[in-house]
Scaffold this active site. Structure first.
Site, mmCIF file in Angstrom:
data_model
loop_
_atom_site.group_PDB
_atom_site.id
_atom_site.type_symbol
_atom_site.label_atom_id
_atom_site.label_comp_id
_atom_site.label_asym_id
_atom_site.label_seq_id
_atom_site.Cartn_x
_atom_site.Cartn_y
_atom_site.Cartn_z
ATOM 1 N N GLU A 280 -4.395 18.456 -14.539
ATOM 2 C CA GLU A 280 -5.178 18.400 -13.310
ATOM 3 C C GLU A 280 -4.343 17.946 -12.115
ATOM 4 O O GLU A 280 -4.600 16.892 -11.516
ATOM 5 C CB GLU A 280 -6.367 17.457 -13.499
ATOM 6 C CG GLU A 280 -7.332 17.880 -14.597
ATOM 7 C CD GLU A 280 -8.368 16.810 -14.905
ATOM 8 O OE1 GLU A 280 -8.296 15.710 -14.313
ATOM 9 O OE2 GLU A 280 -9.259 17.057 -15.742
ATOM 10 N N ARG A 324 -3.782 5.659 3.745
ATOM 11 C CA ARG A 324 -3.011 5.317 2.549
ATOM 12 C C ARG A 324 -1.979 4.222 2.806
ATOM 13 O O ARG A 324 -1.684 3.418 1.924
ATOM 14 C CB ARG A 324 -2.321 6.554 1.975
ATOM 15 C CG ARG A 324 -3.299 7.573 1.378
ATOM 16 C CD ARG A 324 -2.566 8.672 0.631
ATOM 17 N NE ARG A 324 -1.952 8.178 -0.591
ATOM 18 C CZ ARG A 324 -0.673 7.924 -0.728
ATOM 19 N NH1 ARG A 324 0.175 8.124 0.277
ATOM 20 N NH2 ARG A 324 -0.199 7.462 -1.876
ATOM 21 N N CYS A 355 -8.402 -0.530 16.636
ATOM 22 C CA CYS A 355 -8.414 -1.974 16.889
ATOM 23 C C CYS A 355 -8.211 -2.717 15.574
ATOM 24 O O CYS A 355 -9.124 -3.348 15.038
ATOM 25 C CB CYS A 355 -9.729 -2.387 17.553
ATOM 26 S SG CYS A 355 -9.901 -1.739 19.215
ATOM 27 N N GLU A 356 -7.025 -2.602 15.030
ATOM 28 C CA GLU A 356 -6.697 -3.168 13.724
ATOM 29 C C GLU A 356 -5.186 -3.336 13.657
ATOM 30 O O GLU A 356 -4.434 -2.380 13.853
ATOM 31 C CB GLU A 356 -7.164 -2.214 12.625
ATOM 32 C CG GLU A 356 -7.244 -2.802 11.253
ATOM 33 C CD GLU A 356 -8.554 -3.535 11.018
ATOM 34 O OE1 GLU A 356 -8.521 -4.525 10.273
ATOM 35 O OE2 GLU A 356 -9.584 -3.132 11.573
#
Length: 427
Positions: A280, A324, A355-356
């Site tokens: 997969e 990620r 805003c981080e």
């Protein structure tokens, strides 16, 4: 810089930024190569093989249609992914349904379209699937997801075969064997075989081999106690890709060929016929086939505590289109894409507009010192878990996906607008 022979500046003018850019030929070639490798190795060792595209990496009707056209089946793990596969004209028998918490709606739709497999993830799910199959007047083909105790890959959050996590049925505690026994006793269920998924971003075959040995051991145990030799083993996905020049990603077709040969040999040692094998891959197919194109905004030099300096390059996206880096501490690289520069490379950090403080796209990369507002910046290998994990944090619309083939670009997933966001807000 060009993608599929179309300059990225042209793509930015046509579709705006940020945009995910997909090279159709690259994706289809990767799909074709893994199917060919599995088929050839399977024929060499007398083993039936199949390859599923793990649509959680990135799902759209166009991509699923292309993957299926190249010989892949499709693995889905939600109602939305299942409906997308059906809309892409993937036939039910070529679809596998995953998920640790499947709803009745998902199971019923899967049964309605005669999906090729439903992967059982818990003991309680055995009764649920049997009940829904009985109501539908069907016999559900199922596999048992086995927690083998073998785990591999990158960040803790993407290792999926250790005991203390939500997926699968434990081999060590006997839950997997119990699931097999209960399924074999249920007339509404047909047990196809055993499934394992050991993690993500895996670069070597060792973990897969150990998981396969564990599954073959359980298969032999089942055969001895019930007289039933299970038809198939699914070794899952998780094959790694190179996100930066420092990564040495595996040759996935060669790795699949190696695994098929190894399973054939180990099965031969038991004296039992080798099982059919399925795989997969998702990230390994769509990840390298896509890049994200940003436009540079604020460029700010920041003095570091050790006396050095880092150039903070802000772009018009960020953690809303690629989470990620902050979620998994993932590493990427970036390149100035709209022009050539002879300026000296400097240490830079590509950040978003949210805003981080953790809103980082590329933690460390060397970029030309003269990079400035309006430049285009490309971040490669963002096809897997970029758009599929995207959010509307700070009410940013999600970027569109532009596919380029034969020099012709077209949007296969349209860019969201502020109007789209407000249409969901009922006031």
């Amino acid at each position: 810089m060009s993608i599929a022979n179309v300059p990225v500046s042209t793509l930015a003018d046509m579709f705006g930024t940020p945009s995910y850019l997909l090279d159709i030929a690259d994706l289809r070639e990767r799909c074709r190569d893994v199917v060919a490798a599995a088929t050839e190795a399977g024929e060499q060792h007398g083993i039936e093989t199949s390859v599923y595209y793990a649509s959680k990496a990135f799902s759209s009707t166009a991509v699923l249609r292309w993957a299926h056209a190249e010989g892949l089946r499709v693995d889905v793990a939600s109602l939305g992914e299942l409906v997308t596969a059906l809309r892409a004209d993937v036939p039910g028998h070529a679809i596998g349904l995953h998920g640790n918490n499947k709803s009745e709606t998902e199971i019923d739709l899967a049964l309605q379209h005669s999906v090729g497999r439903i992967v059982i993830d818990s003991l309680s799910e055995i009764d649920l699937v049997a009940e829904r199959a009985r109501a539908a007047g069907a016999v559900a083909p199922v596999m048992v997801r086995v927690t083998t105790g073998v785990h591999a890959g990158g960040h803790e959050y993407i290792a999926t075969a250790h005991e203390d996590q939500k997926f699968g049925l434990s081999l060590a505690t006997g839950a997997a064997a119990e699931a097999v026994t209960r399924i074999l006793a249920a007339p509404e269920l047909r047990l196809l075989g055993l499934h394992s998924h050991i993690g993500s971003q895996i670069f070597a075959a060792d973990g897969f081999v150990e998981a396969a040995r564990a599954l073959l051991g359980l298969r032999s145990q089942v055969a001895a106690s019930t007289g039933t030799l299970l038809e198939e083993l699914d070794l899952g996905g998780g094959f790694g890709v190179a996100y930066t020049p420092d990564d040495e990603a595996p040759d996935v077709p060669a790795l699949i060929s190696e695994l098929i040969a190894t399973v054939a040999r180990v099965a031969g040692e038991t004296g039992e016929a080798a099982p059919a094998l399925s795989f997969e891959p998702g990230r390994a197919l769509v990840g390298p086939a896509m890049a994200t194109l940003y436009r540079v905004g604020t460029v700010k030099p920041v003095r570091l505590e050790d006396g050095g300096e880092r150039l903070y390059v802000s772009v018009d996206g960020g953690m809303s289109d690629n989470i990620r880096t902050v979620l998994y501490d993932a590493t990427y690289t970036a390149a100035l894409a709209s022009r050539r520069s002879d300026a000296e490379p400097v240490l830079a950090r590509v950040v978003g507009k949210h805003c981080e403080s953790g809103d980082i796209v590329v933690r460390d990369v060397m970029l030309p010192a003269d990079i400035h507002r309006g430049d285009l910046l490309a971040v490669p290998v963002t096809g897997a878990y970029g758009r599929s994990l995207a959010s509307n944090y700070n009410q940013l619309p999600r970027p569109g996906v532009v596919a380029i083939g034969d020099g012709e670009p077209s949007e296969i997933v349209r860019r969201e607008t502020i109007e789209d966001l407000l249409a969901l807000d009922l006031g």
